[in-house]
Design a protein around this motif. Structure first.
Motif, PDB file in Angstrom:
ATOM      1  N   ALA A 463       0.816  -1.219   0.000  1.00  0.00           N
ATOM      2  CA  ALA A 463       0.000   0.000   0.000  1.00  0.00           C
ATOM      3  C   ALA A 463       0.847   1.265   0.000  1.00  0.00           C
ATOM      4  O   ALA A 463       0.428   2.300  -0.533  1.00  0.00           O
ATOM      5  N   GLY A 464       2.033   1.218   0.576  1.00  0.00           N
ATOM      6  CA  GLY A 464       2.872   2.416   0.663  1.00  0.00           C
ATOM      7  C   GLY A 464       3.805   2.610  -0.507  1.00  0.00           C
ATOM      8  O   GLY A 464       4.652   3.508  -0.473  1.00  0.00           O
ATOM      9  N   SER A 465       3.667   1.817  -1.555  1.00  0.00           N
ATOM     10  CA  SER A 465       4.577   1.921  -2.695  1.00  0.00           C
ATOM     11  C   SER A 465       3.834   2.340  -3.951  1.00  0.00           C
ATOM     12  O   SER A 465       2.749   1.836  -4.243  1.00  0.00           O
ATOM     13  N   ARG A 466       4.443   3.256  -4.691  1.00  0.00           N
ATOM     14  CA  ARG A 466       3.823   3.710  -5.942  1.00  0.00           C
ATOM     15  C   ARG A 466       4.057   2.742  -7.084  1.00  0.00           C
ATOM     16  O   ARG A 466       3.305   2.736  -8.054  1.00  0.00           O
ATOM     17  N   ARG A 467       5.141   1.972  -7.032  1.00  0.00           N
ATOM     18  CA  ARG A 467       5.554   1.187  -8.190  1.00  0.00           C
ATOM     19  C   ARG A 467       5.400  -0.323  -8.011  1.00  0.00           C
ATOM     20  O   ARG A 467       5.860  -1.076  -8.859  1.00  0.00           O
ATOM     21  N   LEU A 468       4.773  -0.753  -6.939  1.00  0.00           N
ATOM     22  CA  LEU A 468       4.554  -2.177  -6.730  1.00  0.00           C
ATOM     23  C   LEU A 468       3.076  -2.495  -6.881  1.00  0.00           C
ATOM     24  O   LEU A 468       2.220  -1.807  -6.334  1.00  0.00           O
ATOM     25  N   ALA A 469       2.793  -3.551  -7.617  1.00  0.00           N
ATOM     26  CA  ALA A 469       1.412  -3.957  -7.817  1.00  0.00           C
ATOM     27  C   ALA A 469       0.797  -4.428  -6.511  1.00  0.00           C
ATOM     28  O   ALA A 469       1.496  -4.938  -5.624  1.00  0.00           O
ATOM     29  N   PRO A 470      -0.506  -4.260  -6.342  1.00  0.00           N
ATOM     30  CA  PRO A 470      -1.177  -4.701  -5.115  1.00  0.00           C
ATOM     31  C   PRO A 470      -0.900  -6.164  -4.806  1.00  0.00           C
ATOM     32  O   PRO A 470      -0.768  -7.002  -5.707  1.00  0.00           O
ATOM     33  N   ALA A 471      -0.783  -6.454  -3.506  1.00  0.00           N
ATOM     34  CA  ALA A 471      -0.494  -7.799  -2.989  1.00  0.00           C
ATOM     35  C   ALA A 471       0.899  -8.272  -3.361  1.00  0.00           C
ATOM     36  O   ALA A 471       1.236  -9.430  -3.165  1.00  0.00           O
ATOM     37  N   GLY A 472       1.731  -7.361  -3.894  1.00  0.00           N
ATOM     38  CA  GLY A 472       3.091  -7.751  -4.255  1.00  0.00           C
ATOM     39  C   GLY A 472       3.153  -8.710  -5.423  1.00  0.00           C
ATOM     40  O   GLY A 472       4.120  -9.473  -5.562  1.00  0.00           O
ATOM     41  N   ILE A 473       2.144  -8.675  -6.290  1.00  0.00           N
ATOM     42  CA  ILE A 473       2.121  -9.555  -7.455  1.00  0.00           C
ATOM     43  C   ILE A 473       3.386  -9.354  -8.282  1.00  0.00           C
ATOM     44  O   ILE A 473       3.809  -8.240  -8.538  1.00  0.00           O
ATOM     45  N   HIS A 474       3.999 -10.466  -8.647  1.00  0.00           N
ATOM     46  CA  HIS A 474       5.275 -10.577  -9.376  1.00  0.00           C
ATOM     47  C   HIS A 474       6.499 -10.427  -8.473  1.00  0.00           C
ATOM     48  O   HIS A 474       7.632 -10.391  -8.971  1.00  0.00           O
ATOM     49  N   SER A 475       6.289 -10.338  -7.166  1.00  0.00           N
ATOM     50  CA  SER A 475       7.436 -10.420  -6.262  1.00  0.00           C
ATOM     51  C   SER A 475       7.894 -11.864  -6.181  1.00  0.00           C
ATOM     52  O   SER A 475       7.081 -12.794  -6.193  1.00  0.00           O
ATOM     53  N   ARG A 476       9.203 -12.056  -6.095  1.00  0.00           N
ATOM     54  CA  ARG A 476       9.768 -13.400  -5.979  1.00  0.00           C
ATOM     55  C   ARG A 476      10.321 -13.565  -4.568  1.00  0.00           C
ATOM     56  O   ARG A 476      11.112 -12.749  -4.105  1.00  0.00           O
ATOM     57  N   ILE A 477       9.885 -14.620  -3.904  1.00  0.00           N
ATOM     58  CA  ILE A 477      10.247 -14.854  -2.511  1.00  0.00           C
ATOM     59  C   ILE A 477      11.063 -16.132  -2.410  1.00  0.00           C
ATOM     60  O   ILE A 477      10.653 -17.187  -2.904  1.00  0.00           O
ATOM     61  N   THR A 478      12.229 -16.022  -1.790  1.00  0.00           N
ATOM     62  CA  THR A 478      13.124 -17.161  -1.593  1.00  0.00           C
ATOM     63  C   THR A 478      13.260 -17.441  -0.110  1.00  0.00           C
ATOM     64  O   THR A 478      13.515 -16.533   0.680  1.00  0.00           O
ATOM     65  N   VAL A 479      13.059 -18.680   0.272  1.00  0.00           N
ATOM     66  CA  VAL A 479      13.214 -19.118   1.659  1.00  0.00           C
ATOM     67  C   VAL A 479      14.355 -20.128   1.715  1.00  0.00           C
ATOM     68  O   VAL A 479      14.419 -21.069   0.924  1.00  0.00           O
ATOM     69  N   LEU A 480      15.266 -19.908   2.661  1.00  0.00           N
ATOM     70  CA  LEU A 480      16.446 -20.759   2.811  1.00  0.00           C
ATOM     71  C   LEU A 480      16.404 -21.462   4.158  1.00  0.00           C
ATOM     72  O   LEU A 480      16.298 -20.823   5.202  1.00  0.00           O
TER      73      LEU A 480
END
Length: 596
Positions: A463-480
């Motif tokens: 919500a606080g970002s102008r350039r990120l799609a809602p829900a962080g769509i297309h974000s890539r998350i890596t868990v190690l």
């Protein structure tokens, strides 16, 4: 749920340096595949439909099955989403016409209540497919529904519906004002739809598929950022004809930061379009080694072999020699990197899925390996009648074993849509299956009840970002973890007239703490160390390039960045790509996010 604010949390017990090296090397060479954890929990489901208060039955209008308009026989779907923002996933069900659409609001106690009438969506119309996404960036999930028009009328073009969520317990239909009421210029069509931010400008664009050969119904609509859309199909290099489209999805298959366009389509017309990052796409279907499925219907995307690359699974018809069904069966395209794939469904044991429709990936047993689900059935042939849905459990060696018969997920109706979501917030992924002319079925996953099978579920707040799609769509998350490197991408793609929840879910075996790296579409990354598992974590990405917190990305932020130049802790919030150095790359990210 637990929330992580925009300032990076420093964990009290940093993980070993070798694990961080592996984390940041991921994507360049891919992570090493390791074996399935010892003592993995057996997957187990319970049919929880009636206990949840779900009674919906799909019944299409007769005119959607007559003559030219055979589309009604293909239908049966819906989407999930937290439409009232209470932390629980709700269900939107497409009735088909004879039955009105239904909106099941999650009561948070294992049950649902149909609120369609008070929310304004209890409409008798010839609905086909749906997609959920916050298209107007107001923090509330909206719904797009393809339609042939009112029940009882002749199916016609220009009847699609866009429900804008008011945030006050209601939807308002705005398709005409938004410019997406009419997709096919000539006839009723619209077998699938998916939101995605293909141009990375922070708002959700829309792709709609059409199946009829003359409908010109495969169309890309760019979000103008003012509540309206523009048809940019031709300008984007996409041909609306020649594709018998069923199921679209935006996903970054070559890991270059730009979401590509995948279409599962009938009669050998599935497509793999590479996104060039300049508003255009190129058809790489043949050179990529994809598109060899005869009857692409549903599809799913996920890293099925834990090598750090997204694989593509397409459902199709498996033939027993029937001359009317070509019958390649389902196709599993293993991603080799650089837009090259190798098909391996037979060796993997997932080629025969009957007359396949909806399909999805999820770690059902929490062993760190993504499993496959598929539903199927077709009324015209005995071999595809009463055929069970598939529950293919990943063995961690490139093969899968069907556990439907022993898992409790036994579904033999004429399945169409299929999706996964954690409806009871207990940490495992439940399964919802839609049927043509049949009842909706909810299967509760029981794996989380075994405390040894740990998990992590991540929601992104942009919500606080102008350039990120809602829900962080297309974000890539890596868990190690100590043994595995796991990758997920949040996308709003269709599984087949259905859409799973907008989270990243990880099964983690026995891991109690993990490292999490979130790479957002604007180039910024977050590193969270020693995150405790068995929780739903909400991560506030915010406007991370605004280093001085004045609401703008400007010269003041450049000054702060230059003053910190050099090596640093990768969890330092000024290290915008979390690579352990404040350098020219961070400066470029800051300039990309510059406030106009």
């Amino acid at each position: 749920m637990h929330r992580v604010a925009s300032a990076v949390r420093h964990a009290p017990r940093p993980l070993a340096a070798r694990r961080l090296v592996a984390l940041f090397a991921l994507g360049a060479a891919g992570a090493a595949t390791v074996g399935r954890p010892v003592g993995a929990v057996e997957v187990s489901f319970t049919d929880g439909t009636l206990a949840a208060g779900i009674t919906a039955v799909h019944q299409p209008s007769a005119l959607m099955e007559a003559g030219l308009f055979v589309l009604g026989a293909f239908c049966g779907g819906g989407v999930v989403g937290d439409f009232d923002n209470d932390g629980f996933e709700d269900i939107f069900f497409i009735g088909g016409g004879v039955q009105p659409d239904i909106l099941y609001i999650n009561n948070g106690d294992g049950t649902f209540t149909n609120r369609a009438a008070e929310w304004g969506v209890a409409v008798h119309h010839m609905g086909m497919a749906a997609a959920a996404g916050d298209y107007d960036n107001d923090g509330w999930l909206d719904i797009f529904v393809t339609s042939g028009g009112p029940h009882g009328a002749t199916p016609a073009a220009g009847k699609h519906r866009l429900y804008r969520n008011t945030g006050m317990g209601s939807f308002v239909e705005v398709a005409a004002q938004a410019g997406v009421q009419k997709v096919s210029p000539v006839v009723c069509d619209g077998m699938g739809a998916a939101f995605g931010d293909y141009d990375r400008d922070g708002d959700l664009d829309l792709f709609v598929t059409g199946w009829l050969p003359f409908s010109q119904g495969n169309r890309l609509f760019r979000n103008n950022g003012d509540g309206t859309f523009t048809d940019v199909t031709i300008a984007a290099g996409l041909t609306p004809g020649g594709i018998r489209g069923f199921t679209p999805r935006f996903a970054d298959m070559d890991d270059d930061g730009w979401p590509d366009l995948l279409i599962a389509a009938d009669f050998g017309t599935s497509r793999y379009f590479r996104n060039h990052g300049d508003g255009t796409f190129t058809n790489l279907t043949a050179s990529a080694g994809t598109g060899i499925d005869d009857n692409g219907m549903g599809h799913a995307v996920g890293d099925l072999d834990n090598d750090g690359r997204l694989d593509w699974y397409v459902s199709s018809i498996w033939s027993l020699g029937n001359p009317e069904s070509p019958g390649t069966g389902n196709m599993l395209y293993w991603n080799q990197g650089r837009n090259l794939f190798v098909e391996g469904s037979v060796a993997a044991g997932v080629n025969n899925g009957g007359w396949g429709w909806g399909t999805a990936v999820a770690d059902l047993d929490h062993d760190g390996w993504l499993d496959l689900l598929e539903t199927n059935g077709w009324v015209s042939y005995l071999e595809f009648t009463n055929a069970p849905s598939r529950v293919w459990i990943n063995q961690g060696d490139g093969t899968f074993v069907d556990r439907a018969a022993v898992s409790g997920l036994w579904h033999t109706l004429f399945g169409r849509g299929l999706l996964t979501a954690d409806f009871d917030n207990d940490g495992d992924q439940d399964v919802l299956i839609f049927s043509n002319k049949g009842p909706l079925r909810l299967y509760r996953n029981n794996v989380a009840a075994d405390g040894s099978a740990r998990w992590l579920r991540i929601r992104l707040d942009t919500a606080g970002s102008r350039r990120l799609a809602p829900a962080g769509i297309h974000s890539r998350i890596t868990v190690l973890t100590e043994k595995q490197t796991l990758v997920r991408e949040i996308d709003a793609g269709s599984n087949y007239q259905s859409q799973s929840e907008l989270t990243a879910h990880f099964g983690l075996g026995h891991a109690e703490f993990v490292d999490v790296r979130i790479r957002a579409a604007d180039g910024t990354s977050r590193l969270l160390r020693n995150v405790q598992t068995n929780q739903t974590l909400v991560v506030d990405l915010g406007e991370r390039s605004d280093l001085d917190g004045d609401g703008r990305v400007d010269a003041g932020d450049i000054g702060l960045l230059l003053g910190s130049w050099g090596g640093c802790d990768p969890a330092d919030p000024r290290d915008l790509n979390a690579d352990g150095a404040i350098d020219a790359t961070d400066l470029m990210i800051l300039l990309f996010n510059w406030t106009d």
